[in-house]
Design an enzyme around this catalytic site. Structure first.
Site, PDB file in Angstrom:
ATOM      1  N   ASN A  75      -8.110   4.501  -2.158  1.00  0.00           N
ATOM      2  CA  ASN A  75      -7.357   3.273  -2.011  1.00  0.00           C
ATOM      3  C   ASN A  75      -6.659   2.734  -2.960  1.00  0.00           C
ATOM      4  O   ASN A  75      -7.051   2.604  -4.202  1.00  0.00           O
ATOM      5  CB  ASN A  75      -8.489   2.671  -1.061  1.00  0.00           C
ATOM      6  CG  ASN A  75      -7.891   1.622  -0.085  1.00  0.00           C
ATOM      7  OD1 ASN A  75      -6.675   1.566   0.195  1.00  0.00           O
ATOM      8  ND2 ASN A  75      -8.828   0.934   0.565  1.00  0.00           N
TER       9      ASN A  75
ATOM     10  N   HIS B 201      -1.825   1.358   7.228  1.00  0.00           N
ATOM     11  CA  HIS B 201      -2.259   1.182   5.903  1.00  0.00           C
ATOM     12  C   HIS B 201      -2.113   2.706   5.266  1.00  0.00           C
ATOM     13  O   HIS B 201      -2.518   3.717   5.956  1.00  0.00           O
ATOM     14  CB  HIS B 201      -3.687   0.879   5.822  1.00  0.00           C
ATOM     15  CG  HIS B 201      -4.369   0.757   4.406  1.00  0.00           C
ATOM     16  ND1 HIS B 201      -3.592  -0.249   3.508  1.00  0.00           N
ATOM     17  CD2 HIS B 201      -5.341   1.307   3.730  1.00  0.00           C
ATOM     18  CE1 HIS B 201      -4.227  -0.146   2.233  1.00  0.00           C
ATOM     19  NE2 HIS B 201      -5.287   0.980   2.369  1.00  0.00           N
TER      20      HIS B 201
ATOM     21  N   CYS C 191       0.700  -1.078  -0.017  1.00  0.00           N
ATOM     22  CA  CYS C 191       0.057  -0.172   0.065  1.00  0.00           C
ATOM     23  C   CYS C 191       0.726   1.306  -0.015  1.00  0.00           C
ATOM     24  O   CYS C 191       0.590   2.227  -0.539  1.00  0.00           O
ATOM     25  CB  CYS C 191      -0.986  -0.005   1.050  1.00  0.00           C
ATOM     26  SG  CYS C 191      -0.121   0.241   2.772  1.00  0.00           S
TER      27      CYS C 191
END
Length: 448
Positions: free
Chosen positions: A389, A367, A75
């Site tokens: 995202n 994250h 991520c």
């Protein structure tokens, strides 16, 4: 049942008192039956929060295309590259653009391997029980990281478009490959310690390390492919028509479509209420390249961070944003502190604040996503935020997550900003001698 009788243990009398806390009432039995056949999250989803999702934002930085990190811990890499690609798409009016995450990840894994091996050499005279040595052997390699890695790797190796080095099964499912390389690195770490103990020279250790990294390189090539040294890029206009075919090296592509100032034009701020605000910190081994440097953070109240974030968004600039995604209603892509009511179901309360959650390792930066929108009220105060995202277009709200401002307060940890959005008084704090924290500090947690 036998109960422990030693001082400090559970005595028989104590056990009776403990058991009396469950009365087996009709309510208790109903809850047991419900939990026995359902997930706690589904039972505690707060129905009062299931109203229509407000998706309008007063300040929004658009981009094109949602990325998907698949079953990997990349991520941090996707987020860093997404910040740059949004700027490139806008600057050149492109129909789309995605940088190769596989290319950057290849060099990330090689550089982290060298960071580990050189770290083992540097600490070889310390006992295996030394906390730094233990940390190194526990973390020889991972697929997680922070913006620090984006800056280190991209600045050193450049960028390539995704079509020049596409995804493979191992790039989309990174854990097993990284585990196998990490296992080999642990073996190599012991071998290097033995050579130091036997009196090996610096030159001998360097040669041995190069041979070890050669093995790692081969393992990476077998899993991810050979990183290109040059390639052709077909540039198109917003309608998808070919404009020209450009020939690039990774560094020339970075220079044109990326940001060559990643190491100098960006700073990282954090909100960590366990430590003093308006101080500069660094974390040992908080880098992805041995020849890089540990990134520094300035710890700030969350309201200061919001002001800078809003300034960046108003100037059409996205940011690297990291958080704990606790309290995520994944179906709607909604983050709110009251999404789930565990207390009512279980008859308990959960009262730790942000500071206490950090102190007890209950919450940490886990994250990374791309901060790209904020909704402001009439007084200019944020009501909600939105991030892009990297879990695919079908996840959350069209590939995005929407968060309340209250959630932002509780679970936002790090934000990376261009220096032009940072007030001079805060930039001066970065010039302080940083307070150095150990590698195992909670704020080191890699985003995955």
């Amino acid at each position: 049942m036998q109960a422990q009788e030693a001082k400090g243990g559970i005595s028989s009398e104590m056990l009776k008192q403990i058991q009396n806390c469950y009365q087996g009432t009709a309510t208790d039995k109903a809850i047991r039956n419900a939990i026995g056949s359902n997930s706690i999250k589904s039972l505690t989803l707060n129905q009062e929060k299931q109203t229509g999702l407000d998706t309008d934002f007063s300040v929004k930085v658009e981009s094109k295309g949602i990325t998907d990190q698949q079953s990997s811990g990349r991520c941090w890499l996707f987020t860093g590259l997404n910040v740059m690609r949004a700027k490139a798409i806008a600057r050149f009016d492109l129909p789309e653009l995605e940088f190769s995450q596989t290319y950057s990840f290849f060099w990330d894994q090689l550089e982290k391997s060298n960071l580990f091996l050189q770290g083992i050499i540097d600490t070889a005279e310390k006992p295996m029980t030394d906390q730094t040595v233990e940390w190194l052997f526990k973390h020889p390699l991972s697929d997680g990281g922070t913006f620090t890695g984006v800056a280190d790797i991209v600045s050193k190796y450049g960028l390539v478009p995704k079509e020049a080095m596409p995804e493979t099964y191992s790039s989309e499912h990174t854990s097993f490959m990284s585990m196998l390389i990490g296992l080999k690195l642990k073996e190599y770490g012991l071998a290097l310690r033995s050579k130091v103990a036997a009196g090996a020279s610096v030159a001998e250790l360097e040669k041995e390390k190069i041979d070890m990294l050669g093995t790692v390189y081969r393992m990476l090539v077998l899993n991810l492919g050979v990183p290109p040294t040059s390639f052709d890029y077909v540039r198109k206009d917003a309608k998808g028509n070919r404009v020209e075919v450009e020939h690039h090296t990774p560094m020339s592509f970075l220079e044109k479509y990326g940001d060559i100032n990643l190491l100098t034009n960006y700073v990282m701020v954090m909100n960590d209420p366990t430590r003093e605000y308006y101080k500069c910190y660094e974390i040992d081994y908080d880098r992805h390249c041995y020849d890089g440097k540990n990134w520094t953070y300035v710890n700030l109240p969350v309201e200061d961070i919001k002001e800078m974030a809003i300034s960046s968004l108003k100037d059409n600039t996205r940011m690297y944003f990291s958080s704990d995604v606790t309290q995520l209603d994944s179906k709607r892509g909604y983050l709110d502190v009251d999404n789930y009511d565990y207390g009512s179901l279980l008859g308990v309360t959960f009262n730790m604040d942000k500071k206490q959650r950090i102190q007890t390792f209950a919450s940490m930066s886990a994250h990374a996503m791309t901060l790209m929108a904020v909704d402001l009220d009439q007084e200019g105060k944020p009501r909600k935020w939105m991030v892009e995202n990297s879990w695919g277009a079908s996840s959350g709200y069209k590939g995005h997550l929407i968060m309340t401002d209250k959630w932002f307060d509780e679970y936002m940890f790090r934000l990376v900003l261009e220096t032009k959005y940072v007030p001079e008084k805060i930039m001066k704090i970065f010039k302080q001698k940083p307070i150095r924290l150990p590698a195992w500090d909670p704020m080191f947690a890699e985003e995955e």
